[in-house]
Scaffold this motif. Structure first.
Motif, mmCIF file in Angstrom:
data_model
loop_
_atom_site.group_PDB
_atom_site.id
_atom_site.type_symbol
_atom_site.label_atom_id
_atom_site.label_comp_id
_atom_site.label_asym_id
_atom_site.label_seq_id
_atom_site.Cartn_x
_atom_site.Cartn_y
_atom_site.Cartn_z
ATOM 1 N N ALA A 82 0.833 -1.208 0.000
ATOM 2 C CA ALA A 82 0.000 0.000 0.000
ATOM 3 C C ALA A 82 0.862 1.251 0.000
ATOM 4 O O ALA A 82 0.565 2.234 -0.696
ATOM 5 N N TRP A 83 1.930 1.223 0.784
ATOM 6 C CA TRP A 83 2.829 2.385 0.849
ATOM 7 C C TRP A 83 3.516 2.610 -0.493
ATOM 8 O O TRP A 83 3.596 3.743 -0.982
ATOM 9 N N ALA A 84 4.004 1.533 -1.118
ATOM 10 C CA ALA A 84 4.714 1.653 -2.385
ATOM 11 C C ALA A 84 3.795 2.146 -3.500
ATOM 12 O O ALA A 84 4.235 2.846 -4.418
ATOM 13 N N ALA A 85 2.512 1.772 -3.427
ATOM 14 C CA ALA A 85 1.569 2.146 -4.478
ATOM 15 C C ALA A 85 1.052 3.568 -4.331
ATOM 16 O O ALA A 85 0.450 4.107 -5.255
ATOM 17 N N SER A 86 1.257 4.186 -3.173
ATOM 18 C CA SER A 86 0.737 5.534 -2.937
ATOM 19 C C SER A 86 1.725 6.584 -3.412
ATOM 20 O O SER A 86 2.912 6.323 -3.606
ATOM 21 N N SER A 87 1.238 7.786 -3.586
ATOM 22 C CA SER A 87 2.046 8.871 -4.128
ATOM 23 C C SER A 87 3.051 9.384 -3.113
ATOM 24 O O SER A 87 2.688 9.771 -2.001
ATOM 25 N N GLN A 88 4.329 9.405 -3.500
ATOM 26 C CA GLN A 88 5.359 9.927 -2.617
ATOM 27 C C GLN A 88 5.206 11.423 -2.378
ATOM 28 O O GLN A 88 5.737 11.954 -1.409
ATOM 29 N N ASP A 89 4.485 12.093 -3.261
ATOM 30 C CA ASP A 89 4.328 13.551 -3.158
ATOM 31 C C ASP A 89 3.141 13.959 -2.307
ATOM 32 O O ASP A 89 2.889 15.155 -2.148
ATOM 33 N N SER A 90 2.407 12.988 -1.740
ATOM 34 C CA SER A 90 1.205 13.332 -0.992
ATOM 35 C C SER A 90 1.121 12.544 0.306
ATOM 36 O O SER A 90 0.443 11.509 0.375
ATOM 37 N N PRO A 91 1.802 13.032 1.355
ATOM 38 C CA PRO A 91 1.679 12.355 2.646
ATOM 39 C C PRO A 91 0.246 12.273 3.138
ATOM 40 O O PRO A 91 -0.130 11.329 3.832
ATOM 41 N N TRP A 98 -1.496 3.492 4.037
ATOM 42 C CA TRP A 98 -0.876 2.515 4.939
ATOM 43 C C TRP A 98 -1.868 2.108 6.027
ATOM 44 O O TRP A 98 -2.017 0.921 6.336
ATOM 45 N N ALA A 99 -2.559 3.106 6.587
ATOM 46 C CA ALA A 99 -3.484 2.848 7.683
ATOM 47 C C ALA A 99 -4.634 1.948 7.252
ATOM 48 O O ALA A 99 -5.015 1.007 7.970
ATOM 49 N N HIS A 100 -5.211 2.206 6.107
ATOM 50 C CA HIS A 100 -6.323 1.369 5.638
ATOM 51 C C HIS A 100 -5.851 -0.039 5.306
ATOM 52 O O HIS A 100 -6.586 -1.011 5.545
#
Length: 237
Positions: A82-91, A98-100
């Motif tokens: 989930a972390w790898a698939a999410s945008s690095q530019d948008s915490p 990650w939480a979900h």
């Protein structure tokens, strides 16, 4: 060639039996708690003799160690993906991703969640270094990554508490500091505080303590995440 087929069949049957032993152990835990995990009980459920099951796991602790390693690795894989698939530019989007993933995994695997985060198995002795050191490190680093994302992307990250390195367990720091050398002690404290937010509601839900309080635990979790994101100085996406 016949010998190769026979060996392959034995290996396949052994793998299938081991998988059934592990699933039976988790089912016994679901119905009777962690102390229900015994090799004799599993053998009885599977129609095996106690002596036969010892050919797969020499002791109850060997089985529990294998279960913990499997469960922890599955969790680490889920949150890492989930972390790898999410945008690095948008915490503000990456932290909820990650939480979900953590919550979804826990709800789909409640016995596994209880095994690694809940009731201990009486008398269980983990091997030196822990049952799943790599997976535990990956989850720990993932939690620290949430804090690092907040720390590096806000003008005024939370700095309450006056924390120093002496406030933390050396084992925890040994996992976090190599991955995030620039994260200060207050950042490690922030990671634990974020973990408290996420883990608390998920644990209440897994253990069934929210059933009498809300019909919408997902809505409650999303509201808590939105508040957390705002407290870190981000706008919710």
């Amino acid at each position: 060639m016949a010998g190769t087929r026979s060996t392959g069949r034995r290996e396949r049957l052994r793998a299938e039996t081991i998988a059934e032993i592990k699933s039976t152990a988790l089912e016994l835990m679901r119905s009777g708690g962690p102390d229900a995990i015994t090799l004799r009980a599993i053998a009885r459920e599977m129609g095996m003799t106690p002596n036969a099951i010892y050919g797969y796991f020499a002791t109850r602790d060997d089985l529990v160690t294998t279960l913990i390693a499997d469960v922890y690795t599955a969790l680490a894989d889920a949150v890492d993906a989930a972390w790898a698939a999410s945008s690095q530019d948008s915490p503000a989007a990456r932290i909820p991703a990650w939480a979900h993933a953590f919550r979804n995994w826990a709800l789909a695997n409640p016995e596994g969640f209880r095994l690694i985060y809940g009731d201990p198995v009486s008398g269980y002795q983990a091997p030196e270094g822990g049952a799943a050191p790599d997976a535990a490190r990956r989850v720990c680093v993932g939690i620290a990554a949430l804090a690092d994302a907040a720390w590096g992307n806000t003008e005024s990250p939370p700095r309450e508490g006056g924390f120093t390195w002496d406030d933390f367990d050396p084992g925890l720091l040994g996992k976090i500091r190599p991955a995030f050398p620039d994260l200060p002690p207050a950042g490690v404290a922030l990671a634990l505080r974020i973990w408290g937010h996420l883990h608390g509601l998920v644990a209440l839900e897994v253990y069934g303590h929210l059933r009498a309080q809300t019909l919408s635990p997902d809505k409650l979790f999303r509201a808590e995440l939105a508040q957390l994101i705002r407290s870190l100085g981000f706008e919710n996406d």
